[in-house]
Enzyme design. Sequence first.
Site, PDB file in Angstrom:
ATOM      1  CD  GLU A 183      28.748 -39.048 -35.278  1.00 27.92           C
ATOM      2  OE1 GLU A 183      29.278 -40.117 -34.953  1.00 27.92           O
ATOM      3  OE2 GLU A 183      27.522 -38.953 -35.508  1.00 27.92           O
ATOM      4  CE  LYS A 224      27.155 -43.388 -33.511  1.00 28.40           C
ATOM      5  NZ  LYS A 224      27.051 -42.850 -34.896  1.00 28.40           N
ATOM      6  CB  CYS A 235      25.677 -39.480 -33.216  1.00 28.45           C
ATOM      7  SG  CYS A 235      24.583 -39.108 -34.619  1.00 28.45           S
TER       8      CYS A 235
END
Length: 221
Positions: free
Chosen positions: A43, A116, A154
Amino acid sequence: MSTASVAVAQFGPVVDRADNLAAMRGLALHAVDQGAGLVVFPEYSSYFSPAMGTDWLAAAEPLDGPFVEGIGDLASETGAIIVAGLVEVGATRTDRFRNTVVAVAPSGALLAVSRKLHLYDAFGATESDWAEAGPLEPPQLFDAVGLRAGIQTCYDLRFPEVTRRLVDAGAELVLVPSEWVAGPGKVHAWTTLLTARAIENTVYVAAADHIPPIGVGHSMV
């Protein structure tokens, strides 16, 4: 039995887009030379500095901007699908960016976009001060190296339902571009959660992280 060749490309992005793309090119060429048809980068591959601030807003790009264009050139050059994170311009606010991951085909086509869902507001960090969470949308899956692939980012890894939604939609391979922040116990958390998401869903997981000292490294498939 067929073989699917996937590479996770671990590096430390910096504030210069050209430097990041150059580092990514070297890693991608090396991966493809070993047979990879899909290369996964971390990322925030387009831009990264140790502390979020107004410079991140200035570095934000649209999906048709120079970073994604550079990924397309890299995919075309290598013949591999390239997956990487970028700082994308905000959807509704000028004081927020989006933490976005794209998958780009060798043709230059955008195969998937994933934003995200869970921002990293933990252990003293407040990603939400600068980033806006992605909307809850149906997963965008794509075919890669003979498998159906999906993306999460993540901190989303800490929430089992994110991976389960991808698998319920048909994903056989889950890609996890990350900047997993270093700290006490963080390597153990990272490797344990990656393994758990694979085992509990009976799927493959491929995760690319930033290098130490900011990230924990330990990228893995």
